[in-house]
Write a protein that holds these residues in place. Structure first.
Motif, short mmCIF file in Angstrom:
data_model
loop_
_atom_site.label_atom_id
_atom_site.label_comp_id
_atom_site.label_asym_id
_atom_site.label_seq_id
_atom_site.Cartn_x
_atom_site.Cartn_y
_atom_site.Cartn_z
N PHE A 72 1.84 2.53 4.63
CA PHE A 72 1.71 1.02 5.66
C PHE A 72 1.72 1.11 6.37
CE2 PHE A 72 2.98 -2.79 6.57
CZ PHE A 72 2.85 -3.87 6.33
N LYS B 146 1.16 -1.08 0.13
CA LYS B 146 0.40 0.10 0.03
C LYS B 146 0.46 0.87 0.15
CE LYS B 146 -4.04 -2.22 2.79
NZ LYS B 146 -4.26 -2.40 3.52
N ASP C 170 -1.57 -2.06 8.92
CA ASP C 170 -1.59 -2.81 7.72
C ASP C 170 -0.83 -4.30 8.60
OD1 ASP C 170 -2.86 -1.38 5.97
OD2 ASP C 170 -1.17 -0.40 6.36
#
Length: 350
Positions: A273, A270, A283
């Protein structure tokens, strides 16, 4: 030493400025700032006590100018920072606000990291002494900035020569310098959709930014040299999905962490994160470790570069053995050693 203190509670952060006995607020300025009449100034709450009062500025989600400058700085980004400073000063002048009440402190000038919009902390207390000035701030910027090594940096020398002109230094000259170094916006660029998060030009035929992955479902055009204003532009931009909650849209370079204690490989999939011990907001969750904060550190991918940010953690974040200042963006390179409190990781980028 910076004026005021940062108070952190739960997921919020406030800059607190406390008056001394007998000091008075400028009520006209308080009203103007908190009613949004002056762009580029941080709004605040007034907390009145019997013998003093406090000004509480909500700085949650902002980074200091000092932290922002630690990331690689391009010529356009540098021009944007200077333009933000000049624009804010001109807006204050229109509203008859005295720039002497601005905290021209690199630790107190705030940046919205998503939009790069710059904000001043203005102290509307009569006869308040900030002990800061604009020229010193401009000098400090040049001493801290991490300029990109991929560009011709001759514009930096010109900037230094302007500052060294002593009493002849003028805001007008700084404006002319900004116009000279700022990239012109072509007619073609004016017709493009601009990503509200990273200012990247979004390609025709897609609603997703190929740099940060945000989805833009309506047209936001940038047709002048101003910054994207999150307050003014929200009705025109709908952020439906982002890499934070939909990793399939993430297009950054492949990267992962190796947790030294367990050998676990953690894929960073991502653009934002989060690492911490609260699995509701993170995450990657580090469980059963009281030294780790709920939201301890964040990995950010921007323009195909990775950065790590300490999220005001209790026991700090370390990069290659050095503690990271809270909310500072530090670039990561493959092989970097990261320590989250007492948990060690290796950062690998393919």
């Amino acid at each position: 030493m910076s004026i005021g203190r940062i108070s952190k509670q739960a997921r919020t952060a406030q800059l607190i400025i406390k008056s001394t006995y007998g000091q008075q607020l400028n009520e006209r300025e308080v009203f103007a700032i908190n009613n949004g009449e002056i762009d580029g100034l941080m709004q605040f709450d007034v907390i009145r006590k019997k013998k003093y009062f406090k000004l509480a500025y909500d700085v949650t989600g902002y980074t200091t100018l000092k932290g922002f400058l630690r990331a690689p700085l391009t010529k356009d980004a540098f021009a944007g920072i200077l333009n933000g400073i000049v624009t804010n000063i001109k807006e204050m002048s229109k509203a008859f606000l005295n720039a002497n009440y601005v905290l021209f402190d690199i630790n107190r000038v705030m940046i919205n990291p998503s939009t790069r919009r710059l904000y001043f902390v203005y102290i509307p207390i009569q006869s308040f002494e900030t002990n800061t000035n604009l020229k010193e701030l401009l000098r400090e910027i040049i001493s801290i900035a991490n300029f990109s090594s991929y560009e011709d940096n001759s514009y930096v020398r010109e900037y230094i020569s302007i500052l060294n002109e002593g009493i002849n230094f003028s805001l007008f000259e700084l404006e002319e310098y900004i116009k000279k170094i700022a990239a012109p916006i072509s007619l073609e660029k004016q017709k493009k959709t601009i990503c509200p998060r990273c200012n990247n030009i979004i390609s025709d035929g897609t609603n997703y930014c190929n740099v940060c992955g945000i989805k833009v479902t309506s047209i936001l055009k940038k047709n002048d040299g101003s910054f994207f204003d999150p307050a003014g532009a929200k009705p025109r931009v709908e952020t439906v999905e982002s890499p934070v909650n939909n990793p399939s849209y993430f297009v950054g370079p492949k990267a992962y962490l190796i947790r030294q204690k367990t050998g676990e490989k953690i894929v960073v999939d991502k653009a934002s994160f989060m690492i911490g011990k609260d699995d509701r907001f993170c995450d990657y969750c580090i469980r059963n470790n009281t030294a780790v904060s709920r939201q301890h550190a964040e990995l950010i991918c921007f323009n195909n570069h990775y950065f790590i940010v300490d999220k005001n953690s209790t026991n700090k974040t370390f990069l290659n053995g050095q503690a990271i200042s809270p909310e500072s963006q530090m670039e990561l390179f493959s092989g970097a050693k990261i320590k989250i409190a007492n948990e060690e990781f290796a950062f690998i980028m393919e």
